[in-house]
Design a protein around this motif. Structure first.
Motif, PDB file in Angstrom:
ATOM      1  N   GLU A  57       0.828  -1.212   0.000  1.00  0.00           N
ATOM      2  CA  GLU A  57       0.000   0.000   0.000  1.00  0.00           C
ATOM      3  C   GLU A  57       0.860   1.258   0.000  1.00  0.00           C
ATOM      4  OE1 GLU A  57      -2.193  -3.472   1.303  1.00  0.00           O
ATOM      5  OE2 GLU A  57      -0.402  -2.591   2.169  1.00  0.00           O
ATOM      6  N   ASP A  58       1.990   1.226   0.697  1.00  0.00           N
ATOM      7  CA  ASP A  58       2.912   2.372   0.681  1.00  0.00           C
ATOM      8  C   ASP A  58       3.415   2.635  -0.734  1.00  0.00           C
ATOM      9  OD1 ASP A  58       2.770   2.622   3.487  1.00  0.00           O
ATOM     10  OD2 ASP A  58       4.608   1.443   3.795  1.00  0.00           O
ATOM     11  N   VAL A  59       3.840   1.569  -1.422  1.00  0.00           N
ATOM     12  CA  VAL A  59       4.339   1.723  -2.789  1.00  0.00           C
ATOM     13  C   VAL A  59       3.220   2.226  -3.697  1.00  0.00           C
ATOM     14  CG1 VAL A  59       5.373   0.556  -4.777  1.00  0.00           C
ATOM     15  CG2 VAL A  59       6.101  -0.039  -2.455  1.00  0.00           C
ATOM     16  N   GLU A  60       2.046   1.661  -3.550  1.00  0.00           N
ATOM     17  CA  GLU A  60       0.903   2.077  -4.365  1.00  0.00           C
ATOM     18  C   GLU A  60       0.595   3.562  -4.154  1.00  0.00           C
ATOM     19  OE1 GLU A  60      -3.626   0.574  -5.322  1.00  0.00           O
ATOM     20  OE2 GLU A  60      -2.311  -0.689  -4.140  1.00  0.00           O
ATOM     21  N   ALA A  61       0.630   4.018  -2.909  1.00  0.00           N
ATOM     22  CA  ALA A  61       0.365   5.430  -2.615  1.00  0.00           C
ATOM     23  C   ALA A  61       1.435   6.334  -3.223  1.00  0.00           C
ATOM     24  CB  ALA A  61       0.276   5.649  -1.107  1.00  0.00           C
TER      25      ALA A  61
END
Length: 168
Positions: A57-61
């Motif tokens: 989710e961090d990478v996606e954000a």
């Protein structure tokens, strides 16, 4: 090569690969330390943040906000050897959909795809000094672009509803 791709993407330029490798102190035996990628990115005018234990989710954000993430992972060798952390490789995640990340991969000379479900088992490495990394990403961005296109600061011309002066 990942850093060169991101520099080209943001700045439209990058030092030649041999110069960039020298600046990053890259060697065939030891590769490139992530802190060197961040330092040279900053020297070239980008902002950089080396993060451990990032989530998908961090990478996606980050990618969704226009901030590519250089991921350090196991690739290209024998997948059976990935737990030995001998197949380290960098890719620059720069796109995302529901099931995959899309990355600039220097060994492909094009964009590659890695399924989100496959990334956690490969997203580890060992540095030359023996330090093991887990879910490491080097987040890169260009501050001027963020300020110019900040969605919470719309730009409206004088005389427009809610305007009067250029906002932002």
């Amino acid at each position: 090569a990942c850093l060169a791709s991101v520099l080209e993407w943001f700045l439209g330029r990058s030092p030649p690969m041999d110069v960039l490798a020298g600046l990053c102190e890259t060697t065939p035996e030891d590769g490139t330390h992530p802190s060197a990628l961040a330092a040279i990115a900053e020297f070239q005018g980008l902002k950089a943040d080396v993060r451990q234990r990032m989530s998908l989710e961090d990478v996606e954000a980050c990618v969704g906000a226009g901030r590519p993430v250089i991921l350090e992972l196991q690739a290209w060798g024998d997948p059976e050897r990935y737990p030995e952390l001998t197949e380290g490789h960098y890719v620059a995640a720069c796109g995302v959909d529901a099931e995959s990340f899309y990355a600039m991969d220097p060994s492909l000379s094009e964009y590659g795809r890695i399924a989100k479900a496959d990334l956690p088992g490969r997203w580890r490495d060992r540095e030359a000094d023996g330090e093991e990394t887990e879910r490491l990403g080097v987040v890169l961005w260009l501050e001027q672009a963020e300020k110019a296109f900040a969605p919470d600061q719309p730009r409206v011309p004088a005389g427009s509803p809610g305007g009067g002066e250029w906002a932002g």
